[in-house]
Design an enzyme around this catalytic site. Sequence first.
Site, short mmCIF file in Angstrom:
data_model
loop_
_atom_site.label_atom_id
_atom_site.label_comp_id
_atom_site.label_asym_id
_atom_site.label_seq_id
_atom_site.Cartn_x
_atom_site.Cartn_y
_atom_site.Cartn_z
N ASP A 112 0.69 -1.22 -0.05
CA ASP A 112 -0.39 -0.05 0.13
C ASP A 112 0.60 1.46 0.10
O ASP A 112 1.53 1.61 1.73
CB ASP A 112 -1.29 0.10 1.07
CG ASP A 112 -2.05 1.44 1.34
OD1 ASP A 112 -1.36 1.87 0.85
OD2 ASP A 112 -2.78 1.25 2.07
N ASN A 139 3.09 5.93 -9.57
CA ASN A 139 1.97 6.42 -10.68
C ASN A 139 0.49 6.41 -10.68
O ASN A 139 -0.18 6.23 -10.32
CB ASN A 139 2.27 5.08 -12.11
CG ASN A 139 0.22 4.58 -12.65
OD1 ASN A 139 0.76 5.64 -13.29
ND2 ASN A 139 0.06 3.17 -12.18
N SER A 192 1.62 13.32 -12.80
CA SER A 192 1.05 14.59 -12.18
C SER A 192 -0.16 14.14 -13.11
O SER A 192 -0.99 13.03 -13.45
CB SER A 192 1.89 15.81 -12.23
OG SER A 192 0.86 16.59 -11.61
N TYR A 206 -8.62 16.97 -6.34
CA TYR A 206 -7.68 16.40 -7.14
C TYR A 206 -6.57 17.24 -7.45
O TYR A 206 -5.51 17.05 -7.78
CB TYR A 206 -8.43 15.47 -7.65
CG TYR A 206 -7.92 14.82 -9.01
CD1 TYR A 206 -7.11 13.58 -8.75
CD2 TYR A 206 -7.56 15.24 -10.10
CE1 TYR A 206 -6.12 12.41 -10.13
CE2 TYR A 206 -6.36 14.88 -10.96
CZ TYR A 206 -6.15 13.48 -11.11
OH TYR A 206 -5.54 12.77 -11.70
N LYS A 210 -2.46 16.87 -7.31
CA LYS A 210 -1.75 17.17 -8.05
C LYS A 210 -0.34 18.03 -8.21
O LYS A 210 0.11 18.26 -8.64
CB LYS A 210 -2.72 17.45 -9.98
CG LYS A 210 -3.03 15.70 -10.19
CD LYS A 210 -1.80 14.41 -9.33
CE LYS A 210 -2.80 13.54 -10.08
NZ LYS A 210 -1.49 12.01 -9.59
#
Length: 326
Positions: A112, A139, A192, A206, A210
Amino acid sequence: IRLSLVGSEMCIRDRGIIELNQKYEPKVGKSYFDKKMDNVIELSITPNRPDCLGIRGIARDLSASGFGKLVASKCLDLGAMVTRCDVNKVGLSNTKDDFWEYTANLLDFTADVTNLKQMQKLMQKTIEKFGRIDVLINNAGTMPLAFYSDHMKAMKPWDNCIDINIKGVLNGITSAYDQMILQGSGHIVNISSIYGNYPVAGAGVYGATKAAVNFLSESLRVESQGKIKVTIIKPTGVRGTGLGAGIINEDAIIGILGQNAQNYIKMMDDYDAGLLPDKNSDASDIEYYALSPEYLADQIIYSINQPLGVTIADVTVRASGEGYIL
């Protein structure tokens, strides 16, 4: 070379690690990995299409399915040694047969990314099997697009997004950092998004995660210049990666489309219904509307496969006919 994928066409000539019968002649230049590595010989590279990848250890997360599996497959096809990491143990096991021909060059590990100890164990196992970590590809990510008015159903996915997209990247970086410094070189590739470029409606959480990936990446680059190369990959709309499954409110996509929303959403609906004109689904046409994952994966490979002294620092990969405004 060993790759750790927390993850074109390539091959590797790696003396003492992988032996290939074919001989490849240098076409453009030597690869990222042929300097200061006694066990790596020069690699053949053609412009914008790497023929060879010289990597002994690549670690990649979320590699059991979707985009992670694709990048792992491309790296293995080109001769890299790869560690696939995913929180989904069953998924890793179910896809292992897809890589049966690469058993000697592949390590699967369940972890994890939000758990630092598990990520440290991942790096340790990669080093034990392959001897070093040349590349780490962060990723893992979720994309729970939603408006603030959706908070009742979005809060738990938002918490998870913050943990995976920020803490997961940080855990990957810090777990590989000491080994790369000890080796004298390494490369960290962080996935990103264009959502991190500017705040828009529907992507507050979100987009913030990023933007954080961008900050983590740039600060790492500044602190580790001459030791660790850092690449930020910013995809736009890439169908087929599975990321869209995490969207909480489908209307929240409007923030990144702006004035193009009506036309672009119609194109998405036409695609799903099989009604999209051929020109919009053909990568050789200027009106190509949404990237296939293969094109994004190819740019990751291209970024890795540079001379040791050259870093592709920031890449935004777009379809020429897309409608995103960021």
